[in-house]
Design a protein around this motif. Structure first.
Motif, PDB file in Angstrom:
ATOM      1  N   THR A 152       0.910  -1.116   0.120  1.00 30.43           N
ATOM      2  CA  THR A 152       0.007   0.136  -0.046  1.00 30.43           C
ATOM      3  C   THR A 152       0.884   1.248   0.009  1.00 30.43           C
ATOM      4  OG1 THR A 152      -1.624  -1.062   1.132  1.00 30.43           O
ATOM      5  CG2 THR A 152      -1.841   1.235   1.172  1.00 30.43           C
ATOM      6  N   ALA A 153       0.483   2.139  -0.875  1.00 25.03           N
ATOM      7  CA  ALA A 153       0.958   3.670  -0.700  1.00 25.03           C
ATOM      8  C   ALA A 153       0.657   4.272   0.750  1.00 25.03           C
ATOM      9  CB  ALA A 153       0.518   4.471  -1.746  1.00 25.03           C
ATOM     10  N   HIS A 154       1.618   4.847   1.585  1.00 20.66           N
ATOM     11  CA  HIS A 154       1.404   5.425   2.629  1.00 20.66           C
ATOM     12  C   HIS A 154       1.726   6.675   2.867  1.00 20.66           C
ATOM     13  CE1 HIS A 154       0.573   1.223   4.481  1.00 20.66           C
ATOM     14  NE2 HIS A 154       1.789   1.154   3.742  1.00 20.66           N
ATOM     15  N   THR A 155       2.632   7.345   2.059  1.00 17.90           N
ATOM     16  CA  THR A 155       3.001   8.490   2.119  1.00 17.90           C
ATOM     17  C   THR A 155       2.255   9.745   2.437  1.00 17.90           C
ATOM     18  OG1 THR A 155       5.067   8.101   0.404  1.00 17.90           O
ATOM     19  CG2 THR A 155       4.391  10.318   0.841  1.00 17.90           C
ATOM     20  N   GLU A 156       0.883   9.731   1.627  1.00 20.69           N
ATOM     21  CA  GLU A 156       0.075  10.683   1.807  1.00 20.69           C
ATOM     22  C   GLU A 156      -0.610  10.638   3.190  1.00 20.69           C
ATOM     23  OE1 GLU A 156      -4.184  11.905   0.200  1.00 20.69           O
ATOM     24  OE2 GLU A 156      -3.025  10.910  -1.004  1.00 20.69           O
ATOM     25  N   PRO A 176       8.437   5.134   4.314  1.00 21.99           N
ATOM     26  CA  PRO A 176       7.474   4.250   5.277  1.00 21.99           C
ATOM     27  C   PRO A 176       8.081   2.953   5.391  1.00 21.99           C
ATOM     28  CG  PRO A 176       6.143   5.358   3.374  1.00 21.99           C
ATOM     29  CD  PRO A 176       7.683   5.693   3.078  1.00 21.99           C
ATOM     30  N   ASP A 177       8.449   2.543   6.489  1.00 25.09           N
ATOM     31  CA  ASP A 177       8.834   1.287   7.109  1.00 25.09           C
ATOM     32  C   ASP A 177       7.699   0.269   6.818  1.00 25.09           C
ATOM     33  OD1 ASP A 177      11.500   0.169   8.572  1.00 25.09           O
ATOM     34  OD2 ASP A 177       9.803  -1.047   9.158  1.00 25.09           O
ATOM     35  N   THR A 178       8.018  -0.805   6.189  1.00 22.64           N
ATOM     36  CA  THR A 178       7.036  -1.900   6.133  1.00 22.64           C
ATOM     37  C   THR A 178       7.492  -3.361   6.417  1.00 22.64           C
ATOM     38  OG1 THR A 178       7.430  -2.359   3.609  1.00 22.64           O
ATOM     39  CG2 THR A 178       5.722  -0.945   4.292  1.00 22.64           C
ATOM     40  N   ARG A 179       8.812  -3.335   7.169  1.00 26.70           N
ATOM     41  CA  ARG A 179       9.620  -4.552   7.193  1.00 26.70           C
ATOM     42  C   ARG A 179       9.135  -5.610   7.955  1.00 26.70           C
ATOM     43  NH1 ARG A 179      15.264  -2.011   8.848  1.00 26.70           N
ATOM     44  NH2 ARG A 179      13.845  -0.631  10.298  1.00 26.70           N
ATOM     45  N   ALA A 180       8.243  -5.124   9.110  1.00 25.75           N
ATOM     46  CA  ALA A 180       7.771  -6.291  10.092  1.00 25.75           C
ATOM     47  C   ALA A 180       6.727  -7.010   9.236  1.00 25.75           C
ATOM     48  CB  ALA A 180       6.935  -5.451  11.123  1.00 25.75           C
ATOM     49  N   ASP A 200     -12.221  -1.325   2.988  1.00 26.10           N
ATOM     50  CA  ASP A 200     -10.823  -0.656   2.932  1.00 26.10           C
ATOM     51  C   ASP A 200      -9.970  -1.185   3.987  1.00 26.10           C
ATOM     52  OD1 ASP A 200     -11.495   0.418   5.144  1.00 26.10           O
ATOM     53  OD2 ASP A 200     -12.046   2.410   4.420  1.00 26.10           O
ATOM     54  N   GLY A 201     -10.498  -1.963   4.766  1.00 26.16           N
ATOM     55  CA  GLY A 201      -9.558  -2.445   5.957  1.00 26.16           C
ATOM     56  C   GLY A 201      -8.795  -1.723   7.012  1.00 26.16           C
ATOM     57  N   LEU A 202      -9.059  -0.519   6.907  1.00 30.51           N
ATOM     58  CA  LEU A 202      -8.474   0.322   7.867  1.00 30.51           C
ATOM     59  C   LEU A 202      -9.101   0.192   9.242  1.00 30.51           C
ATOM     60  CD1 LEU A 202      -8.867   3.834   5.658  1.00 30.51           C
ATOM     61  CD2 LEU A 202      -6.940   2.045   5.803  1.00 30.51           C
ATOM     62  N   THR A 203      -8.060   0.303  10.196  1.00 33.08           N
ATOM     63  CA  THR A 203      -8.575  -0.299  11.332  1.00 33.08           C
ATOM     64  C   THR A 203      -8.247   0.776  12.493  1.00 33.08           C
ATOM     65  OG1 THR A 203      -6.196  -1.212  12.168  1.00 33.08           O
ATOM     66  CG2 THR A 203      -8.064  -2.739  11.309  1.00 33.08           C
ATOM     67  N   VAL A 204      -7.822   1.846  12.115  1.00 29.54           N
ATOM     68  CA  VAL A 204      -7.579   3.280  13.338  1.00 29.54           C
ATOM     69  C   VAL A 204      -7.634   4.375  12.039  1.00 29.54           C
ATOM     70  CG1 VAL A 204      -6.171   1.830  14.874  1.00 29.54           C
ATOM     71  CG2 VAL A 204      -5.021   3.071  12.883  1.00 29.54           C
ATOM     72  N   PRO A 205      -8.301   5.361  12.738  1.00 22.43           N
ATOM     73  CA  PRO A 205      -8.720   5.448  14.279  1.00 22.43           C
ATOM     74  C   PRO A 205     -10.353   5.288  14.039  1.00 22.43           C
ATOM     75  CG  PRO A 205      -8.593   7.865  13.227  1.00 22.43           C
ATOM     76  CD  PRO A 205      -7.938   6.957  12.056  1.00 22.43           C
TER      77      PRO A 205
END
Length: 264
Positions: A152-156, A176-180, A200-205
């Motif tokens: 997923t693009a996270h910059t914005e 953006p760190d996605t290593r985990a 969309d799967g968004l869990t927060v907030p």
């Protein structure tokens, strides 16, 4: 048989009257297995609060204490039976609780965990260690992984965060760190949401549960990661929204349905 699993970070033990709402939602959903995180004060008085919540839900609980006061737990609904249980504390910022249950498809292991919220590299190390320790064919690692999806693009979204909170999700190169999540994927775990997720799967907030450390655009930090043999049995994955889910925590619960019918 089908098995319904929910993972949920209930925000500092559901304080301020929120715990009743957490229990009400879980009663209505009636999952077979629940992975809970941020269970502040649940270990006090010999686990009294954990026992009370488990009894209210008609489930059996395994609580793993945390050095930073935020235990995690796995709750199991009979007739599922807990065959073995384990806890991890010293290698993790918070903790991990693992339960193995016999099923018609074979022994199922569910791990509830809460990865490091502050440091991406430590979060990566925790993910690697958990993936190495729990790797049976029917294994789920579920919880608040505090990690970004590499697809997923996270910059914005990250640009909307205050610098203090943005740093939690950036690598040394400022990206953006996605290593985990990549580490779990590299160890053979499948992100169930990408396989069978709805919406969309968004869990927060949540809309009324706080969460100033999260982007106003929303983020996905809560995951169900399954070994391939188990991921193939996922029927449905969804984020539970509405009613108590909007204010009982700053995280929404994630629900997954698994088909555990014995192989023919």
């Amino acid at each position: 048989m089908t098995l319904d699993l929910i993972t949920w970070n209930i925000k500092t033990g559901g304080g301020g009257g929120r715990l009743d709402a957490v229990v009400a939602l879980l009663k209505r959903e009636c999952p077979d297995v629940v992975a809970l995180q941020e269970l502040r004060d649940f270990a006090r008085h010999d686990g009294q609060r954990m026992r009370e919540v488990a009894e209210a839900l008609g489930m059996v609980a395994h609580l793993a204490p945390s050095a930073f006061g935020q235990p995690v737990a796995v709750l199991v609904r009979p007739p599922l039976r807990v065959a073995s249980r384990s806890s991890v504390r010293w290698r993790l910022h918070h903790a991990a609780a693992a339960v193995e249950m016999p099923t018609s498809a074979g022994p199922l292991t569910v791990v509830s965990t809460h990865l490091n919220p502050f440091w991406p590299y430590r979060r990566l190390r925790e993910a690697r260690w958990l993936a190495h320790r729990y790797r049976g064919p029917l294994t789920v690692i579920a919880g608040d992984l505090n990690a970004l999806d590499p697809h997923t693009a996270h910059t914005e979204r990250l640009a909307a965060l205050a610098p203090l909170f943005r740093r939690r999700h950036l690598g040394a190169d400022g990206r953006p760190d996605t290593r985990a999540i990549e580490a779990l994927g590299g160890a053979g775990f499948v992100d169930v949401w990408r396989a069978a997720g709805e919406g969309d799967g968004l869990t927060v907030p949540t809309t009324r549960g706080g969460g100033r450390e999260f982007s106003n655009c929303g983020m996905r930090l809560d995951y169900v990661m399954a070994r391939p043999e188990l991921a193939d049995r996922v029927v449905r994955a969804r984020v539970i929204r509405g009613d108590e889910a909007e204010w009982a925590s700053d995280h929404y619960p994630v629900a997954v349905e698994l088909d555990l019918a014995a192989a023919s």
